[in-house]
Structure formats: C-alpha cells, structure tokens
Design an enzyme around this catalytic site. Structure first.
Site, PDB file in Angstrom:
ATOM      1  CG  HIS A   1       4.452   2.048   2.286  1.00  0.00           C
ATOM      2  ND1 HIS A   1       4.283   0.743   2.696  1.00  0.00           N
ATOM      3  CD2 HIS A   1       5.295   1.996   1.235  1.00  0.00           C
ATOM      4  CE1 HIS A   1       4.976  -0.060   1.912  1.00  0.00           C
ATOM      5  NE2 HIS A   1       5.600   0.672   1.016  1.00  0.00           N
TER       6      HIS A   1
ATOM      7  CD  GLU B   1      10.091  -1.151  -5.510  1.00  0.00           C
ATOM      8  OE1 GLU B   1       9.033  -0.514  -5.472  1.00  0.00           O
ATOM      9  OE2 GLU B   1      10.520  -1.801  -4.529  1.00  0.00           O
TER      10      GLU B   1
HETATM   11  C1  LIG Z   1       7.597   4.236  -4.783  1.00  0.00           C
HETATM   12  C2  LIG Z   1       7.552   2.762  -5.034  1.00  0.00           C
HETATM   13  C3  LIG Z   1       6.664   2.030  -4.055  1.00  0.00           C
HETATM   14  O1  LIG Z   1       6.251   2.504  -3.034  1.00  0.00           O
HETATM   15  O2  LIG Z   1       6.378   0.734  -4.457  1.00  0.00           O
HETATM   16  C4  LIG Z   1       5.468   0.008  -3.695  1.00  0.00           C
HETATM   17  C5  LIG Z   1       4.127  -0.125  -4.154  1.00  0.00           C
HETATM   18  C6  LIG Z   1       3.689   0.573  -5.406  1.00  0.00           C
HETATM   19  C7  LIG Z   1       3.224  -0.906  -3.410  1.00  0.00           C
HETATM   20  C8  LIG Z   1       3.652  -1.548  -2.243  1.00  0.00           C
HETATM   21  C9  LIG Z   1       4.978  -1.421  -1.784  1.00  0.00           C
HETATM   22  C10 LIG Z   1       5.888  -0.636  -2.504  1.00  0.00           C
HETATM   23  C11 LIG Z   1       7.296  -0.481  -2.002  1.00  0.00           C
HETATM   24  O3  LIG Z   1       8.251  -0.693  -2.800  1.00  0.00           O
HETATM   25  O4  LIG Z   1       7.462  -0.148  -0.805  1.00  0.00           O
HETATM   26 ZN   LIG Z   2       9.317   0.583  -0.598  1.00  0.00          ZN
END
Ligand SMILES: CCC(=O)Oc1c(C)cccc1C(=O)O
Ligand SMILES: [Zn+2]
Ligand SMILES: [Ca+2]
Length: 308
Positions: A231, A142
């Site tokens: 993602h 983050e």
């Molecule tokens: C590894 C941290 C991560 O991916 O956090 C998110 C989550 C849990 C849900 C939606 C978005 C994020 C993000 O920070 O991209």
């Molecule tokens: Zn992220």
C-alpha cells in the site's frame, strides 16, 4: 408467484438519495440486482468469515435506510457498468459471475477487502472510517482486486503486490471520475478531518508514500511490513499513471484502456514495475501505434518515476 424486478430507493452512507434494482418476491424486497447479478448481504456485525456471505438484505416497502447496504449495492452496479461499458467485461471474471457484497462485517472494523469470493465491508470505528462501502473509489478498488485476480493475478507482495494495489487504485479512481488530486477513500476517511485521504496518487509523499524508485521502501514481506509495502510502494506506479493521464493529448478513457490492456493481456503474477512499464508501452502500441502520443507519454511517465 415468481420474483419480479423492482426499483428500491434509499439514502447512502453520506445521506445522499439514490435508486437501485431490487427483487420483489412474495411481498418482500431483496437487495438483488438480477440484470447485473449483484447480491448484497449483511453480516450483522459478526466477524466470522465462515458465516459469509451472511443474510441477503430484505425490506418490507423497498425504501432502504441502511446506508452501508445502499452504497455497497449501488456502487457495485456502477463498477459493473464501468467494466461492461468501457472494456466490454461482464463482471470481474468476464463471464457474469455474481458480485456478492457483505456489509456490517465485524465491529468498528476499519477495513474493506475482497476475500477471493466476495467483497467485505466494515462499518469503521466512526473516527478513522465511516462505513467503507460509502466511497465509489473504494468499491471500485475492491472489485478491481477481483478483476486482477482473474487476469494477471498479481501476487500480493513486494513489487507485484504494489502493482496489484496500484491497478486497484487507478481503476477505483477512474470509475469515481473526480478531479481532486486522485485521492483514495476521501469520502469515508476521518469524517472529522477534511481534505485528507487514505492515499494520494498525484502526491503520494503527502501520505508518506514514495513517488519515485529512489524512495522505494524495502519493507519486510510480513503482515507488519504490509507484505513488502504493497500500500506504500504503490505510490510509484500510481504516480506514473497520473503522469501519463495528465500529459496533454491523453484522455482518461484512453489511459484506462492502456492500463486495462496491460493488466489483462501482458502482465502476469510476478510482474514487477519494469514489466508493468513494458506491458503499458506494448498496450499503447497495440491500441494507438508505435509513434503515437500515447506511447511517448507512457514511456516518459514511467521514466519520471525512475522506471525504465
Ligand atoms: C482504497 C480501498 C482500500 O485501500 O481498502 C483497504 C483498506 C481500507 C484497508 C486495508 C486494505 C485495503 C485494500 O483493499 O487494499
Ligand atoms: Zn487494495
Ligand atoms: Ca477518490
């Protein structure tokens, strides 16, 4: 009487004991680390972003029982120290900006994010997630979104967005510094299932994410399509980084230096995977020389995922 530095103690989300900097003022302690300019707040389960950052967390005896708050505060300190020590970067903006974290945002909120000004952590619903600040790689991810925003500012869609996600995964795991398949969020994901994770950088396919350009997912640039699969397609640059760092002769620190220099010196808001390849090769050349092990290894690392 003026406020003074104090040391708080408490347990994190997973029950682990830790100590951290707090501020003592008029007999009350606050989750404020003045040496690193960190402040940790609670939203008290409101999901109203207009009320952010919420209430600065306080305690009467400096023994803290709110695990989500303890971890948000201590892990932010670790991330701050990593950027300062490894790259001489003072906070996400390089200029000592206050790192504000708010925990207990919403109810059963399975999410953590940087909103352009601060970090926000949900408590999770208890089956998909436990409180999301309970993982150092997540907090590192983050805060790295904030670093990215203040440097290349990669647009959060399609290949630039997948790079944004990948650089956040890479730095999050470098900061967590574990040898377990380069997993993301393993500490806070599905408490009743062991061995799984949000993502795997070494084996993206294990979570259905591509590890090669041949499998790039052309998802729609919409919320439902995760803005072109930011993602998911992050699996390709993630795999490239793992290829690089696992090449003999390459250290984690040097690999991190190459990635950080590429991000902060060469990449821009619309960089795509090919631009990232060129930026990391240039960064490796700057740092280690054109005929270095690093340049050969990073070139091969991208080639192995079909980039270059
Ligand atoms: C590894 C941290 C991560 O991916 O956090 C998110 C989550 C849990 C849900 C939606 C978005 C994020 C993000 O920070 O991209
Ligand atoms: Zn992220
Ligand atoms: Ca991890």
């Amino acid at each position: 009487n003026k406020a003074t530095h104090a040391t708080g103690t408490g347990k994190g989300v997973l029950g682990d004991n830790k100590s951290f900097n707090t501020l003592s003022s008029s007999g009350t302690y606050y989750l404020q680390d003045s040496t690193r300019n960190l402040k940790t707040y609670t939203a008290r389960n409101s999901a109203n972003e207009n009320l952010l950052p919420g209430t600065l967390l306080s305690d009467s005896d400096n023994y803290w029982t709110d695990g989500a708050a303890v971890d948000a505060h201590t892990y932010a300190a670790e991330v701050y120290d990593y950027y300062k020590t490894k790259f001489n970067r003072n906070s996400f903006d390089g200029n000592g900006a206050a790192i504000k974290s708010t925990v207990h945002f919403g109810r059963n909120f399975n999410n953590a994010y940087w909103n352009g000004a601060q970090m926000i952590y949900g408590d999770g619903d208890g089956s998909t997630f436990v409180p999301l600040s309970g993982a150092l790689d997540v907090v590192g991810h983050e805060i790295t979104h904030a670093v990215i925003e203040r440097s290349a500012n990669l647009v959060y869609e399609n290949q630039s967005g997948a790079l944004n996600e990948s650089f956040a995964d890479v730095l999050g795991n470098l900061i967590e510094d574990r040898d377990n398949g380069w997993l993301l969020g393993e500490d806070i994901y599905t408490p009743s299932v062991s061995g799984d994770a949000l993502r795997s950088m070494s084996n993206p396919e294990s979570q259905g994410d591509p590890a090669h350009m041949d499998d790039y997912k052309n998802l729609p640039n919409t919320r439902e399509g995760d803005w072109g699969g930011v993602h998911t397609n992050s699996g390709i640059p993630n795999k490239a980084f793992v290829n690089f760092v696992e090449t003999s002769g390459i250290t984690r620190d040097n690999a991190g230096k190459v990635w950080y220099r590429a991000l902060t010196s060469y990449m821009t808001s619309r960089s795509d995977f090919d631009d990232a390849r060129n930026a990391t090769i240039q960064a490796a050349t700057d740092l280690f020389g054109s005929s270095s092990t690093e340049v050969t290894a990073v070139t091969n690392a991208w080639a192995a995922v079909g980039v270059g």
